[in-house]
Design a protein around this motif. Sequence first.
Motif, mmCIF file in Angstrom:
data_model
loop_
_atom_site.group_PDB
_atom_site.id
_atom_site.type_symbol
_atom_site.label_atom_id
_atom_site.label_comp_id
_atom_site.label_asym_id
_atom_site.label_seq_id
_atom_site.Cartn_x
_atom_site.Cartn_y
_atom_site.Cartn_z
ATOM 1 N N TRP A 1 0.852 -1.183 0.000
ATOM 2 C CA TRP A 1 0.000 0.000 0.000
ATOM 3 C C TRP A 1 0.894 1.241 0.000
ATOM 4 O O TRP A 1 2.072 1.176 0.409
ATOM 5 C CB TRP A 1 -0.876 0.015 1.259
ATOM 6 C CG TRP A 1 -2.041 -0.929 1.225
ATOM 7 C CD1 TRP A 1 -2.995 -1.033 0.253
ATOM 8 C CD2 TRP A 1 -2.400 -1.892 2.231
ATOM 9 N NE1 TRP A 1 -3.919 -1.995 0.599
ATOM 10 C CE2 TRP A 1 -3.579 -2.538 1.798
ATOM 11 C CE3 TRP A 1 -1.843 -2.267 3.442
ATOM 12 C CZ2 TRP A 1 -4.205 -3.531 2.542
ATOM 13 C CZ3 TRP A 1 -2.465 -3.255 4.184
ATOM 14 C CH2 TRP A 1 -3.633 -3.879 3.734
ATOM 15 N N CYS A 2 0.366 2.385 -0.404
ATOM 16 C CA CYS A 2 1.150 3.625 -0.392
ATOM 17 C C CYS A 2 1.441 4.019 1.065
ATOM 18 O O CYS A 2 0.645 3.705 1.961
ATOM 19 C CB CYS A 2 0.382 4.770 -1.027
ATOM 20 S SG CYS A 2 -0.251 4.430 -2.669
ATOM 21 N N CYS B 1 -1.378 4.919 3.846
ATOM 22 C CA CYS B 1 -2.717 4.428 3.447
ATOM 23 C C CYS B 1 -3.477 3.933 4.684
ATOM 24 O O CYS B 1 -2.922 3.217 5.523
ATOM 25 C CB CYS B 1 -2.567 3.289 2.442
ATOM 26 S SG CYS B 1 -4.145 2.533 2.014
ATOM 27 N N CYS C 1 -7.559 -1.808 -3.624
ATOM 28 C CA CYS C 1 -6.437 -1.743 -2.666
ATOM 29 C C CYS C 1 -6.905 -2.421 -1.376
ATOM 30 O O CYS C 1 -6.186 -3.195 -0.763
ATOM 31 C CB CYS C 1 -6.065 -0.297 -2.390
ATOM 32 S SG CYS C 1 -5.439 0.558 -3.841
ATOM 33 N N CYS D 1 -7.244 7.519 1.564
ATOM 34 C CA CYS D 1 -6.309 7.188 0.474
ATOM 35 C C CYS D 1 -5.344 8.361 0.361
ATOM 36 O O CYS D 1 -5.737 9.439 -0.114
ATOM 37 C CB CYS D 1 -7.102 7.002 -0.817
ATOM 38 S SG CYS D 1 -6.094 6.920 -2.303
ATOM 39 N N THR D 2 -4.111 8.167 0.809
ATOM 40 C CA THR D 2 -3.159 9.287 0.840
ATOM 41 C C THR D 2 -2.747 9.736 -0.566
ATOM 42 O O THR D 2 -2.244 10.836 -0.743
ATOM 43 C CB THR D 2 -1.908 8.892 1.647
ATOM 44 O OG1 THR D 2 -1.539 7.559 1.302
ATOM 45 C CG2 THR D 2 -2.149 8.987 3.136
HETATM 46 S S1 SF4 Z 1 -6.061 3.227 -1.295
HETATM 47 FE FE1 SF4 Z 1 -4.861 4.970 -2.059
HETATM 48 S S2 SF4 Z 1 -3.213 5.222 -0.558
HETATM 49 FE FE2 SF4 Z 1 -4.051 3.172 -0.275
HETATM 50 S S3 SF4 Z 1 -2.755 1.852 -1.554
HETATM 51 FE FE3 SF4 Z 1 -4.546 2.441 -2.769
HETATM 52 S S4 SF4 Z 1 -3.898 4.244 -3.933
HETATM 53 FE FE4 SF4 Z 1 -2.432 3.942 -2.256
#
Ligand code: SF4
Length: 287
Positions: A12-13, A16, A51, A203-204
Motif C-alpha cells: 500500500w502507499c 494508506c 487496494c 487514500c493518501t
Molecule cells: S487506497 Fe490509495 S493510498 Fe491506499 S494503496 Fe490504494 S492508492 Fe495507495
Amino acid sequence: MTNKNLEYDFKWCPGCGDFGVRRALEFATLERNKRLDLPMENNVVVAGIGCSGNLVHLLEGAQPYGFHGIHGRSLPIAMGVKMARPELNVVVVAGDGDFLSIGAEHIAPQATRNLNACAVVMDNGVYGLTKGQSSPTTDLGEVTSSTPFGKPEDSLDPFELYMAIGVSFIASSISSQVRELAKLIGQAMDHPGFSIVHVQSPCTTYNDTYEVLKGNVKKGIEPLAYTLPESHDASDKESAYRVIRSPGVPLGVIYRDQRPTLQQRMQQIHGKATLRTPDQLLDVYDL
Ligand code: SF4
Ligand SMILES: Cc1ncc(C[n+]2csc(CCOP(=O)(O)OP(=O)(O)O)c2C)c(N)n1
Ligand SMILES: [Mg+2]
C-alpha cells in the motif's frame, strides 16, 4: 527471524488507511481466537478487488483462510462459505467502490436474511486501485480522474442505506484508531447476524481526508470525526437515525438489533420438513 507474512505483504502507499484496518482485523481475530479457544483456521476472510481487497491476508503469524474473490461479489461468496461451513467466522473486507457501487445489489439480500457474517468496509471515497476515479461516497462536485469537471452525482450516505435495508449491526470507525476499531470489529464478529463496520480509511494518494476527519488545531480545522457518547442507545432506531442525520462522522456502534439469523430460521424450517425417499418425491409427478 521475522513473523511477517512476506509472501502476501501488499505494498500500500505510505500512510494508506488500510494498514490500520489490517492491524485492527488482526487484533480482533487474535482476541476472538483466544477468548473462544479457536484456531486461526476458524476464520475466513473474503475480499473483493481493490487496494482494500489486498487485506485478505494478515501481516504476521498464522493466517485465516483467504478468498480473494471478484470485484463487487464478496457478499455472495461469503454467503456460500457460511452456508457450507456455518461454524466458521466469515469476514468480508471490501472497498467503498467494491461494496457500494458494483456490489450494492448484494447488501440488501444479506441484510434481510440476516446472514451471520461481518463486513468491514474501507471507505476512502475513491477507487484507489484503478487510480482515483469517483466512487459512490465521493462528494458532489469533487474533481477526480473520472470527473475532471466535478462529480455530477450526489454522494451516497452508506448509513442511510444500511439502516433502510435492515442491517442488524452498524458501526462506524476510522482507520487511525486501531484499538477502538479492533474492538468494534470484535463486537461485529460476535453479533448474531449481518454486521457492517464502515471505516473511514483515507487514500493518501488520491483522496487524503486525514486532516478533515481528525482536524488540525494549528490550521483551525475542527475534526469531523467524534466518538459517540456512552448515552447513545444503539438499540433505539430513532437515536440511530438522529446520529446519522447529524453533522460529523460518528465513531462507535450506531445501531444494533437482535433478531434471528438466517441459519436459525433455516433450522426452524428444517424442523418442519419431513424426510422423503426419492420414490416419494417422484410420486408427486404422477408418472
Ligand atoms: S487506497 Fe490509495 S493510498 Fe491506499 S494503496 Fe490504494 S492508492 Fe495507495
Ligand atoms: C468486474 C470488475 N469491474 C471493474 C474492475 C476494475 N476495478 C478494480 S478495483 C476497482 C475499484 C476499486 O475501488 P474500491 O472498491 O473503492 O477499492 P479501493 O481500491 O479504493 O480500496 C475497479 C473499478 C474489476 N476488477 N472487475
Ligand atoms: Mg475505495
